[in-house]
Design a protein around this motif. Structure first.
Motif, PDB file in Angstrom:
ATOM      1  N   GLN A   1       0.714  -1.156   0.010  1.00 44.59           N
ATOM      2  CA  GLN A   1      -0.003  -0.069  -0.030  1.00 44.59           C
ATOM      3  C   GLN A   1       0.716   1.342   0.044  1.00 44.59           C
ATOM      4  OE1 GLN A   1      -2.283  -0.785   3.479  1.00 44.59           O
ATOM      5  NE2 GLN A   1      -3.836  -2.065   2.299  1.00 44.59           N
ATOM      6  N   ALA A   2       1.969   1.265   0.588  1.00 41.65           N
ATOM      7  CA  ALA A   2       2.845   2.548   0.885  1.00 41.65           C
ATOM      8  C   ALA A   2       3.468   2.652  -0.588  1.00 41.65           C
ATOM      9  CB  ALA A   2       3.996   2.250   1.771  1.00 41.65           C
ATOM     10  N   PHE A   3       3.859   1.528  -1.260  1.00 45.67           N
ATOM     11  CA  PHE A   3       4.297   1.722  -2.498  1.00 45.67           C
ATOM     12  C   PHE A   3       3.351   2.217  -3.591  1.00 45.67           C
ATOM     13  CE2 PHE A   3       4.902   0.117  -6.693  1.00 45.67           C
ATOM     14  CZ  PHE A   3       6.197   0.535  -7.112  1.00 45.67           C
ATOM     15  N   ALA A   4       2.210   1.650  -3.519  1.00 41.98           N
ATOM     16  CA  ALA A   4       1.036   2.119  -4.225  1.00 41.98           C
ATOM     17  C   ALA A   4       0.727   3.634  -4.388  1.00 41.98           C
ATOM     18  CB  ALA A   4      -0.141   1.479  -4.288  1.00 41.98           C
ATOM     19  N   LYS A   5       0.730   4.267  -2.934  1.00 39.56           N
ATOM     20  CA  LYS A   5       0.470   5.558  -2.714  1.00 39.56           C
ATOM     21  C   LYS A   5       1.688   6.346  -3.159  1.00 39.56           C
ATOM     22  CE  LYS A   5      -2.430   4.950   1.256  1.00 39.56           C
ATOM     23  NZ  LYS A   5      -2.562   4.770   2.748  1.00 39.56           N
ATOM     24  N   ALA A   6       3.032   6.104  -2.927  1.00 41.38           N
ATOM     25  CA  ALA A   6       4.060   6.695  -3.390  1.00 41.38           C
ATOM     26  C   ALA A   6       3.966   6.783  -4.889  1.00 41.38           C
ATOM     27  CB  ALA A   6       5.334   6.224  -2.679  1.00 41.38           C
ATOM     28  N   LEU A   7       3.966   5.877  -5.443  1.00 39.10           N
ATOM     29  CA  LEU A   7       3.865   5.848  -6.901  1.00 39.10           C
ATOM     30  C   LEU A   7       2.898   6.700  -7.601  1.00 39.10           C
ATOM     31  CD1 LEU A   7       5.024   4.680  -9.651  1.00 39.10           C
ATOM     32  CD2 LEU A   7       3.322   2.652  -9.592  1.00 39.10           C
ATOM     33  N   ASP A   8       1.523   6.636  -6.967  1.00 41.91           N
ATOM     34  CA  ASP A   8       0.543   7.517  -7.345  1.00 41.91           C
ATOM     35  C   ASP A   8       0.694   9.059  -7.175  1.00 41.91           C
ATOM     36  OD1 ASP A   8      -1.162   5.444  -8.238  1.00 41.91           O
ATOM     37  OD2 ASP A   8      -2.456   5.490  -6.481  1.00 41.91           O
ATOM     38  N   ARG A   9       1.347   9.393  -5.791  1.00 42.65           N
ATOM     39  CA  ARG A   9       1.690  10.592  -5.767  1.00 42.65           C
ATOM     40  C   ARG A   9       2.676  11.087  -6.799  1.00 42.65           C
ATOM     41  NH1 ARG A   9       1.753   9.104  -0.472  1.00 42.65           N
ATOM     42  NH2 ARG A   9       3.924   9.044  -0.318  1.00 42.65           N
TER      43      ARG A   9
END
Length: 163
Positions: A148-156
């Motif tokens: 989830q942390a990866f997905a959020k950082a990538l989206d940002r």
């Protein structure tokens, strides 16, 4: 010296997504496949072994020769300023940052010019401890919260690039 045309080409070039795929968790690869398709971004997975990728005009896999850091060398040679490289390899991240590209690890942490030297020093220190038999084991198991942390950082990151 850059011509005006070269500068324009570089600023309008799509961000290329690169994955250091040998040790990348499957969940992260799956996220990258979906992002590449959804945003029509070029994605290249690089590994010493065969990596299966879904059929897509945007996604490809490169198998490099077996050998220490072969995939890293290939990624550094191909990546350009502004690209994004997914890797847990700190020396590779340092080389990518030196090229003015971006590096994100599978746990959602960006490497930056401000933190990469500290990370390299800590990595070297931990290797010394392991070499002396004082420290064993590696990083914690990859978790759902890491995904989830990866997905959020990538989206940002991608949202900022779209502006």
């Amino acid at each position: 010296m850059h011509t005006q045309q070269n500068l324009e080409t570089n600023t309008h070039r799509k961000c290329h997504l690169w994955v250091d795929a040998d040790a990348c968790p499957v969940a992260i690869k799956d996220i990258m496949f979906r992002v590449a398709e959804r945003l029509a971004l070029p994605l290249t997975l690089v590994a010493n072994q065969l990596v299966r990728v879904p059929p897509s005009a945007h996604i490809r896999a490169i198998q490099v020769a077996h050998g220490f850091d072969e995939a890293d060398h290939w990624i550094v040679a191909q990546a350009q300023a502004g690209d994004l490289v997914i890797t847990a390899d700190i020396p590779l991240a340092a080389r990518i940052i030196d090229k003015q590209a971006h590096a994100l690890n599978p746990r959602g942490e960006f490497y930056s010019p401000e933190n990469i030297r500290e990370r390299l020093n800590m990595r070297d220190f931990m290797e010394e401890l392991r070499g002396a038999g004082l420290q064993s084991g590696g990083p914690a198991a990859f978790s759902q919260s890491d995904k989830q942390a990866f997905a959020k950082a990538l989206d940002r990151f991608l949202a900022q690039r779209a502006r």
